[in-house]
Design a protein around this motif. Structure first.
Motif, PDB file in Angstrom:
ATOM      1  N   ASP A  96      16.112  27.906  17.117  1.00  0.00           N
ATOM      2  CA  ASP A  96      17.262  27.122  16.693  1.00  0.00           C
ATOM      3  C   ASP A  96      18.534  27.639  17.342  1.00  0.00           C
ATOM      4  OD1 ASP A  96      17.684  29.449  15.277  1.00  0.00           O
ATOM      5  OD2 ASP A  96      17.819  28.512  13.314  1.00  0.00           O
ATOM      6  N   ARG A 148      20.468  24.362  14.123  1.00  0.00           N
ATOM      7  CA  ARG A 148      19.485  23.295  14.268  1.00  0.00           C
ATOM      8  C   ARG A 148      18.516  23.617  15.398  1.00  0.00           C
ATOM      9  NH1 ARG A 148      21.320  22.305  10.152  1.00  0.00           N
ATOM     10  NH2 ARG A 148      22.141  20.358   9.290  1.00  0.00           N
ATOM     11  N   THR A 198      10.787  18.083  14.699  1.00  0.00           N
ATOM     12  CA  THR A 198      12.133  18.554  14.477  1.00  0.00           C
ATOM     13  C   THR A 198      13.129  17.568  15.086  1.00  0.00           C
ATOM     14  OG1 THR A 198      13.553  20.503  14.648  1.00  0.00           O
ATOM     15  CG2 THR A 198      12.238  19.933  16.597  1.00  0.00           C
ATOM     16  N   ASN A 199      14.402  17.944  15.219  1.00  0.00           N
ATOM     17  CA  ASN A 199      15.416  17.071  15.830  1.00  0.00           C
ATOM     18  C   ASN A 199      15.051  16.787  17.281  1.00  0.00           C
ATOM     19  OD1 ASN A 199      17.477  17.109  13.582  1.00  0.00           O
ATOM     20  ND2 ASN A 199      17.340  19.293  14.020  1.00  0.00           N
ATOM     21  N   ARG A 225      20.728  25.305   7.650  1.00  0.00           N
ATOM     22  CA  ARG A 225      19.830  25.687   8.735  1.00  0.00           C
ATOM     23  C   ARG A 225      18.544  24.891   8.606  1.00  0.00           C
ATOM     24  NH1 ARG A 225      16.724  31.426  10.069  1.00  0.00           N
ATOM     25  NH2 ARG A 225      16.590  31.100  12.319  1.00  0.00           N
ATOM     26  N   LYS A 226      17.976  24.518   9.744  1.00  0.00           N
ATOM     27  CA  LYS A 226      16.711  23.785   9.705  1.00  0.00           C
ATOM     28  C   LYS A 226      15.886  24.158  10.924  1.00  0.00           C
ATOM     29  CE  LYS A 226      16.591  19.230   9.969  1.00  0.00           C
ATOM     30  NZ  LYS A 226      16.734  17.811   9.584  1.00  0.00           N
TER      31      LYS A 226
END
Length: 333
Positions: free
Chosen positions: A262, A230, A185-186, A294-295
């Motif tokens: 998130d 996020r 992910t980020n 959204r992620k």
């Protein structure tokens, strides 16, 4: 070039059938000076893997096939962690999509082709959660890959990473080697890019709040509406997950790596502002793109194997800001 010397041993050693990686292995960390690669290097060293090798981009241009071939022929690694990539935030990806596509494809093809030719037994390809469709189900399962259109602002980078997954799967089928792919992910943490034009959202926020605090400005302008959500993972947790997967995971399907939680970008801004100690006002520039609404990754496969992150967002942001203060060179750009 950084090489950690230990006992040599035979390159083709007999192994127990369950042993996917050994402390005797020569491990090449591609991109070992970047945020991700350096964290993986630290984690490997901390867990007793002392035969590590890396080359800087000035020493080895991974976009040049001949140079990569020479490197593998000379060093003969047993294991490769492919963490090298051309990376950037929304603006960089939207401005240079051809560069992000071309450079990353070349890096991946050159490293994997050379690794295959020189008998690399184990390889971990690290991609990105941007591989998933813009409107994927939330949280995003691995099965969502190739089920819808990508986010246009980083589609070049995403296509390159999808190609990397496909390459790993094709090599597994054709050559029966235990190579794997993981999609983080980020990420954020020490060694991040804090350039205001080309960094990702969290380091860009940190830099903006820091500069505003130093310059005693009363407000900071951030991109978008603040409403997208996020997921963020500290890079040291990503490194721990990567080593865990090298030791335990051997399936063709890529696997997600994330925190499983998130946060709205507006709430993230509050976390970063508190860590920096800035008390001014935040203005949101709604003329700038929000990106994907959204992620959040579905990390149930990874957590089901017994791994979970250890660094909370608040602790991670605070630690990242301390690193930023201790490294003035990170403030260039």
């Amino acid at each position: 070039m950084d090489i950690s010397h230990g006992h040599e041993g035979s390159r083709y050693r007999a192994r127990a059938s369950s042993e996917l990686i050994s402390s005797d292995d020569m491990i090449y960390v591609a991109g070992h000076r970047g945020m991700v690669g350096s964290a993986v290097w630290r984690r490997l060293a901390a867990q007793g893997f002392d035969r590590l090798i890396g080359a800087t981009s000035s020493e080895l241009d991974l976009r040049r096939a001949e140079a990569v071939e020479e490197f593998f022929a000379a060093n003969k690694p047993d294991v490769v962690v492919l963490a090298a990539a051309k990376v950037g935030g929304i603006l960089a990806n939207a401005t240079y999509p051809a560069d992000f596509l071309s450079d990353n494809l070349r890096i991946q093809l050159n490293v994997m082709d050379a690794a295959l030719r020189h008998g690399v037994r184990r390889l971990l390809f690290l991609g990105s959660s941007c591989i998933y469709p813009k409107h994927a189900p939330q949280p995003i399962p691995e099965s969502a890959l190739l089920t819808g259109p990508l986010e246009q602002t980083n589609d070049g980078y995403a296509i390159a990473k999808i190609a990397g997954i496909m390459q790993v799967q094709a090599i597994r089928r054709q050559h029966n080697v235990p190579w794997i792919s993981a999609m983080p992910t980020n990420l954020y943490g020490p060694g991040d890019n804090f350039d205001l034009k080309f960094s990702h959202v969290l380091p860009a926020m940190l830099r903006k709040f820091h500069d505003a605090k130093v310059e005693a400005r009363h407000n900071v302008t951030l991109w978008g509406s603040g409403t997208p959500r996020r997921e963020f993972l500290h890079v040291d947790d990503l490194a721990a997950a990567s080593v865990f997967l090298l030791q335990h995971y051997n399936e063709a399907e890529h696997i997600n790596i994330g925190s499983g939680v998130d946060v709205a970008i507006s709430d993230l801004a509050g976390e970063v502002r508190d860590a920096v100690g800035y008390d001014g006002h935040i203005d949101w520039d709604v003329t700038m793109p929000d990106g994907t609404p959204r992620k959040l990754l579905d990390v149930s496969r990874l957590t089901g194997m017994g791994w979970k992150p250890e660094i909370s967002l608040g602790d991670g942001v605070a630690a990242t800001y301390r690193w930023f203060l201790d490294h003035p060179e990170a403030r260039r750009g």
